[in-house]
Design a protein around this motif. Structure first.
Motif, PDB file in Angstrom:
ATOM      1  N   ILE A 179       0.876  -1.177   0.000  1.00 64.94           N
ATOM      2  CA  ILE A 179       0.000   0.000   0.000  1.00 64.94           C
ATOM      3  C   ILE A 179       0.907   1.219   0.000  1.00 64.94           C
ATOM      4  O   ILE A 179       1.643   1.442   0.962  1.00 64.94           O
ATOM      5  CB  ILE A 179      -0.901   0.004   1.256  1.00 64.94           C
ATOM      6  CG1 ILE A 179      -1.690  -1.297   1.355  1.00 64.94           C
ATOM      7  CG2 ILE A 179      -1.824   1.221   1.234  1.00 64.94           C
ATOM      8  CD1 ILE A 179      -2.357  -1.509   2.707  1.00 64.94           C
ATOM      9  N   LEU A 200      -7.214   0.674  -1.582  1.00 64.08           N
ATOM     10  CA  LEU A 200      -6.561   0.955  -0.308  1.00 64.08           C
ATOM     11  C   LEU A 200      -5.714   2.207  -0.479  1.00 64.08           C
ATOM     12  O   LEU A 200      -4.815   2.239  -1.316  1.00 64.08           O
ATOM     13  CB  LEU A 200      -5.674  -0.204   0.148  1.00 64.08           C
ATOM     14  CG  LEU A 200      -6.376  -1.554   0.291  1.00 64.08           C
ATOM     15  CD1 LEU A 200      -6.016  -2.439  -0.896  1.00 64.08           C
ATOM     16  CD2 LEU A 200      -6.002  -2.226   1.597  1.00 64.08           C
ATOM     17  N   GLY A 204      -3.828   5.618  -4.003  1.00 64.32           N
ATOM     18  CA  GLY A 204      -3.539   4.344  -3.365  1.00 64.32           C
ATOM     19  C   GLY A 204      -3.350   3.228  -4.363  1.00 64.32           C
ATOM     20  O   GLY A 204      -2.820   3.430  -5.461  1.00 64.32           O
TER      21      GLY A 204
END
Lengths: 233, 620
Positions: free
Chosen positions: A31, A155, A38
């Motif tokens: 991430i 994410l 993201g």
């Protein structure tokens, strides 16, 4: 019913369920730190003709500051649900302006969970977000949509200095069979479904072979109309 | 759960704040029963908080004499130890001082005349040095200290006759309130009894009163008419069985607090999250206080300590008891009561009200499952309660957040005492120069300056250690999220106070202070503060003390003047004994290092070896 697959060759589990579809993915996906877009992890669910009845998301994330994370899930129909939204922000003093400084997520997100990620921060618990957890917005917003297709887990780490890894994500999708005469797939039976059927019939689309005899004849039309008149449960 | 947070948020927003005040997040602090049983979180007996002195601080008023101004005083040296006298004139350059043997005509006396040393007076207005005269070691007999001046320049002298006799003075109670009598009791060591006693008391408005109680009642009693700081100088003459006399003094800084509205009956109610709120009468003034209490209950008919609670409060004065403590102690919830309930002013730490016992009353509660050990949530709470505070404006806001090591200076300094080159990684330098703050105000300044950081650990000097420990105990901050080995590492932190706080307050009347007096660092103020610091917070502290290098046959000191006011070993500001933190990690005491630069040995914060260790082990 069959199903369950996913892309990138990162299959971690295939567990066919009656009226359900499980799909996992995202093993070892980094991430990026302090990145608004993201990383987007696609998960392919193989559930043709099935509609979403309920969704549970199992997330396994290693991250030293979970308050950095914004995690969303988008269904194939484009419905976006928030799973985590910078736990602890906005805050009322605890855990602080940077959100929950706790470590790691190992949780199942389900609508009827009693725990809320926003309020389960702790200075010592690891993983800090664990067990059954209510998502930031209701997963039931996806209900009724098509399960089949590509799901997107996004994410995003919104604050610098701490980066993490998605260890895995698994979708547990309870499905119900789609209505076979809802040819437009809009959840309603109307004249447009009849037109759509006739178009498919003329094009000899396999979906128009209502008798299942590989022939495209008047009996397919009668079978369709019988089913149309009977409606969908 | 969401609804509760929303309510708290709305409450925080709706709470009227004074101008310049900011809401800060306070912890619901708890401590296990073992902290009660060990006395860690109990108010100490005031009689044990003794100010000891082996010197006499005497105001000097010169007398006109044959065209000049002069003062003199005989000093009897009866032991092998040297006598020392520091001369502290209010104006530089006017006093000619001498210390001569009587009779002075002998050749030996001339050859072994007094030695002169010069030193500064820490905490008073900087830039001045004062002379200290010392008799030769082993030169017993009669001496005379004298001052000659061309003008009527007053000042102080501080005299240590080398006898080693100590005067001890304690304040009768830690509860020092305006309108209520305050008693000071004095006694001598080494078999000396009090022959006479005089106290000079200076009030917050500068008014002075002198008390000379009769010897039968050697206690000094005065009643502060107004709230504020009082300085008290107790001068006593003692006499031993042989008729030998000694005159010594102790200096005190006493904060008389304004009484607060009484706490009244306890109102218990169960909150939505299961916590038991113990509410007291509000204080409409919104004055910030620390409310603390022991929780007791009965198990098989026997009283059992359950836990200790405390919290910084504003107008709403309440504590929250986590029901897991009740389950952990195994007591009957119907038998709960509070003991040693107290309210401290958060600035001076003076206990404003102390209630021995208070009933909680019956509460309907479903006890949770018994926990194995108290959890961090039980000790620190997960409270989002906000209290309005004057959060200072930061002067050193960092540009970006991060995980940092904060180098924190102490009281009344003008620079960061730690060489930043001794530390690595992401550093923050606390800057609050030239200030005198209570531990609470110090902590809030740290909170303000740490606001841009996700987490941080502390390397602190002097009061920087207490400020960090106070912050960790009472407020949510980046300290709670730091990771690594050691959260708070300190050098030369007077956890139990320093005698200089009282001495400096008295001398400050004459010499002024760049920073102001500080009653957080008196012995009494420190003891009251420490009684609110539980073991879990103390365990996060690693501390070192230092002192001057002690050479054989040489009189050693860090600062020759403060050495007259402190008990050895000291680092020029704090005594080794007062630098101890029970429950913390003592990393030892090293010689050859003094409190600050400008003292005889190098400044303790410049020890590269210790700094390297602190840097390597620090949480961030």
């Amino acid at each position: 019913m069959k199903h369950c697959s996913f892309i990138f060759g990162m299959i971690v589990g295939l567990a066919p369920l009656a009226y359900g579809a499980d799909a996992c993915g995202g093993v070892g996906v980094a991430i990026p730190d302090d990145s608004l877009p993201g990383v987007v992890v696609p998960i392919v669910v193989d559930a043709p003709g099935e509609l979403i009845d309920a969704v549970t998301v199992d997330l396994d994330i290693t991250h030293p500051w979970v308050g950095d994370l914004v995690v969303t899930l988008e269904s194939p129909g484009g419905v976006v649900v928030s799973l985590l939204d910078r736990a602890g922000i906005p805050n009322t003093g605890f855990p602080g302006v940077f959100g929950c400084g706790g470590r790691d997520v190992l949780a199942s997100f389900v609508d009827d969970a009693s725990q809320d990620a926003e309020t389960m921060c702790s200075t010592t618990a690891v993983p800090v977000i664990s067990g059954l957890v209510a998502p930031g917005s209701l997963l039931s917003a996806m209900d009724g949509g098509l399960a089949d297709g590509v799901w997107l887990l996004t994410l995003s780490d919104r604050s610098a200095y701490d980066a993490g890894t998605l260890n895995s994500v698994c979708l547990q999708i309870t499905t119900m069979p789609a209505c076979s005469v809802d040819f437009t797939g809009d959840g309603e039976l109307d004249i447009f479904d009849v037109f759509a059927f006739l178009d498919a019939f003329n094009a000899m689309d396999p979906g128009a072979d209502f008798t299942g005899d590989t022939l495209y004849d008047i009996f397919d039309v009668f079978a369709f109309l019988d089913a149309f008149n009977a409606g969908c449960a | 759960m969401r609804i509760q947070w929303l309510i708290v948020l709305v409450f925080a927003i709706a709470t009227p704040l004074s101008r310049g005040q900011t809401p800060v997040a306070v912890k619901q602090v708890a401590a296990p029963a073992s902290d009660i049983e060990s006395g860690l979180v109990r108010l100490p007996d005031a009689a044990d908080l003794v100010v000891r002195s082996h010197s006499l601080m005497l105001p000097v008023e010169l007398e006109h004499d044959r065209g000049g101004w002069s003062w003199s005083m005989p000093i009897s040296v009866r032991t092998a130890s040297a006598a020392r006298i520091a001369f502290l004139p209010s104006v530089d350059g006017f006093w000619e001082t001498e210390l001569v043997a009587i009779p002075a005509a002998s050749e030996q006396a001339v050859a072994e005349g007094a030695r002169a040393s010069w030193d500064s007076l820490p905490w008073t207005t900087s830039g001045r040095s004062f002379v200290c005269l010392q008799t030769p070691d082993g030169r017993q007999g009669s001496w005379r200290a004298a001052i000659h001046s061309s003008g009527p320049i007053d000042g102080y002298v501080v005299i240590d006759d080398g006898s080693g006799v100590e005067l001890s003075t304690s304040v009768g109670s830690l509860v020092t309130l305006s309108g209520h009598p305050i008693r000071l009791h004095s006694s001598f060591s080494d078999g000396y009894s009090v022959r006479s006693i005089v106290a000079e008391i200076v009030g917050p408005d500068g008014t002075k009163q002198v008390q000379a109680p009769d010897v039968e009642r050697s206690d000094v009693v005065f009643t502060p008419r107004a709230a504020g700081r009082y300085t008290v100088r107790v001068t006593a003459v003692g006499v031993d069985a042989r008729g030998e006399r000694v005159m010594l003094s102790t200096q005190h800084l006493i904060h008389a607090e304004q009484p607060a509205p009484m706490l009244g009956r306890v109102r218990a109610q169960v909150l939505g999250d299961g916590g038991i709120e113990l509410g007291f009468a509000p204080d409409p003034s919104g004055r910030r206080t620390i409310v603390a209490a022991e929780v007791w209950g009965e198990r098989n008919g026997e009283p059992v300590a359950v836990c200790w609670l405390s919290r910084v409060c504003g107008s709403d004065r309440s504590l929250v008891l986590d029901p897991r403590w009740i389950a952990y102690a195994g007591v009957d919830p119907a038998t709960l009561e509070l003991r040693n309930l107290r309210v401290h002013d958060v600035g001076s730490m003076v206990p404003i009200e102390v209630v021995e016992r208070a009933e909680i009353g019956a509460i309907e509660i479903e006890l949770p499952a018994v926990v194995g050990e108290p959890t961090a949530d039980m000790l620190r709470g997960r409270s989002a309660r906000m209290v309005a505070s004057e959060l200072p404006e930061s002067v050193n806001r960092s540009v970006l957040p991060g995980h940092r090591l904060m180098l924190v200076h102490g009281y009344c300094t003008d620079a960061n005492p730690f060489p930043t080159g001794h530390f690595s990684g992401d550093l923050a330098v606390f800057e609050d120069f030239g200030q005198s703050r209570s531990h609470d105000a110090f902590a809030l300044e740290m909170l303000a300056q740490s606001a841009p950081m996700k987490s941080f650990g502390v390397v602190g000097h002097s009061q920087g250690g207490m400020g960090a420990l106070h912050l960790l105990t009472f407020y949510w901050s980046g300290l709670d999220w730091a990771r690594g080995e050691r959260l708070i590492q300190t050098v030369g932190a007077p956890y139990q106070g320093t005698a200089l706080a009282g001495n400096a307050a008295v001398l400050g009347d004459l010499f002024g202070f760049g920073c102001g007096v500080n009653d957080s660092m008196t012995y009494a103020g420190s003891a009251a503060w420490l009684s609110t610091i539980p073991s879990w917070a103390r365990a996060e502290v690693w501390y070192w003390t230092t002192a001057f290098e002690d050479h054989v046959f040489v009189y050693d000191y860090c600062n020759i003047i403060t050495d007259l006011l402190l008990s050895d070993p000291d680092d020029g500001v704090i005594e080794r004994s007062a630098g101890q933190l029970v429950g913390g990690h003592s990393m030892g005491h090293t010689s050859g290092w003094c409190h600050t630069a400008g003292m005889r040995d190098p400044a303790q914060c410049t020890d590269a070896v210790r700094n390297a260790e602190m840097n390597a082990r620090a949480k961030r």
